[in-house]
Design an enzyme around this catalytic site. Structure first.
Site, mmCIF file in Angstrom:
data_model
loop_
_atom_site.group_PDB
_atom_site.id
_atom_site.type_symbol
_atom_site.label_atom_id
_atom_site.label_comp_id
_atom_site.label_asym_id
_atom_site.label_seq_id
_atom_site.Cartn_x
_atom_site.Cartn_y
_atom_site.Cartn_z
ATOM 1 N N TYR A 1 0.840 -1.187 0.000
ATOM 2 C CA TYR A 1 0.000 0.000 0.000
ATOM 3 C C TYR A 1 0.879 1.243 0.000
ATOM 4 C CZ TYR A 1 0.330 -0.420 5.225
ATOM 5 O OH TYR A 1 0.749 -0.560 6.521
ATOM 6 N N CYS A 2 0.345 2.316 -0.577
ATOM 7 C CA CYS A 2 1.074 3.574 -0.756
ATOM 8 C C CYS A 2 2.460 3.340 -1.362
ATOM 9 C CB CYS A 2 1.199 4.329 0.568
ATOM 10 S SG CYS A 2 1.686 6.068 0.385
ATOM 11 N N PRO A 3 2.527 2.680 -2.528
ATOM 12 C CA PRO A 3 3.837 2.388 -3.133
ATOM 13 C C PRO A 3 4.534 3.642 -3.630
ATOM 14 C CG PRO A 3 2.079 1.863 -4.668
ATOM 15 C CD PRO A 3 1.410 2.239 -3.373
ATOM 16 N N LYS B 1 8.073 -4.758 2.350
ATOM 17 C CA LYS B 1 8.088 -3.367 2.784
ATOM 18 C C LYS B 1 7.706 -3.223 4.249
ATOM 19 C CE LYS B 1 5.694 1.004 1.674
ATOM 20 N NZ LYS B 1 4.816 1.664 0.686
#
EC number: 2.3.1.204
Length: 277
Positions: A146-148, A159
């Site tokens: 998420y939120c790459p 991550k």
């Protein structure tokens, strides 16, 4: 730009604001960084490190607030005990809880320091902070997280942290969330379901991330050690103390308090316009 040790070699301001959990406190966090960026940028405050933790909060980006079925998605989050807040810095949805530490570095000379340099400053600090535990922290986009972004921090392709940046006048706030403890996979699954409900099978011009929970983990999980947010906070303080001539823990002064109140109202207005709350 100067590396983090050089920039923090003089007086460093250290503000620990952990322990807050309400939605308004999360909104206030972004207003705090704005107020501090103004004073650091005009030279009335030294470079600052601010630590913050908010339990069971989903921080949304502006595009997230435009999901076709966003009201239902937020209602679903609330049913699971989470509050939603729209931030004023870049990025998309991220999960905050008691096992996620947020660190803001408030830096001067935003006009002289490039955006990529600001990100690299934080990357170098985190790599140094955990050097005794691992030298495998890399910065590149983790597909499926998420939120790459280009400055995702990972170990072995999973991550554990993401960085955003906010510039206010001549100061900048470089913000990182660190998934220290708990389950990174469970956090990612929460965001995956949020997007599933928010999209409801509809097409959208904006390309939201297709979250794959297996791409995310906490530091404690990946390093297979007992690691807490308190541990990391102590290491951050020790790292800053080891390079600075002095550390001050001064709270907001009168001018900063006024800036904070103004920016807080702006954050509240942003959330009302974006989410109707």
């Amino acid at each position: 730009m100067e590396d983090w040790k050089q920039l923090f070699s003089g007086t460093v301001r250290y503000i620990d604001q952990r322990g807050k959990s309400a939605r308004d406190d999360a909104i206030a966090s972004f207003a705090y960084d704005d107020a501090l960026a103004i004073s650091v940028g005009n030279g009335t405050s030294p470079p600052t490190a601010r630590l913050w933790v908010h339990d069971k909060t989903i921080i949304l980006g502006i595009p997230d607030a435009k999901l076709p079925n966003v009201d239902a998605a937020i209602q679903w989050l609330e049913q699971h005990g989470y509050q939603a807040v729209v931030r004023n810095s870049g990025g998309l949805a991220v999960v905050l809880d008691a096992g996620v530490l947020n660190l803001s570095f408030i830096l001067p000379d935003a006009k002289g320091i490039g955006i990529h340099e600001g990100y690299q400053f934080m990357v170098a600090f985190i790599q140094d902070l955990f050097r005794n535990l691992t030298t495998e922290i890399k910065a590149f986009e983790i597909k499926g997280s998420y939120c790459p972004g280009d400055y995702d921090l990972s170990i072995g392709g999973r991550k554990f942290a993401g960085i955003s940046q906010r510039r206010v006048k001549n100061g900048s706030a470089v913000q990182i969330y660190l998934c220290v403890e708990g389950s990174g996979r469970e956090r990612a699954e929460l965001v995956r379901q949020f997007y599933g409900i928010g999209m409801k099978g509809q097409s959208n011009k904006f390309e939201y991330p297709e979250v794959k929970p297996e791409t995310m983990a906490s530091l404690a999980e990946m390093l297979s050690i007992q690691l807490t947010v308190d541990d990391v906070c102590k290491w951050i303080y020790q790292a800053l103390k080891s390079v600075s001539t002095s550390i001050t823990e001064q709270s907001l002064d009168n001018a900063e308090q006024q800036s904070f109140e103004k920016r807080l109202e702006q954050m509240k207005d942003r959330n009302i316009k974006a989410l109707g709350i």
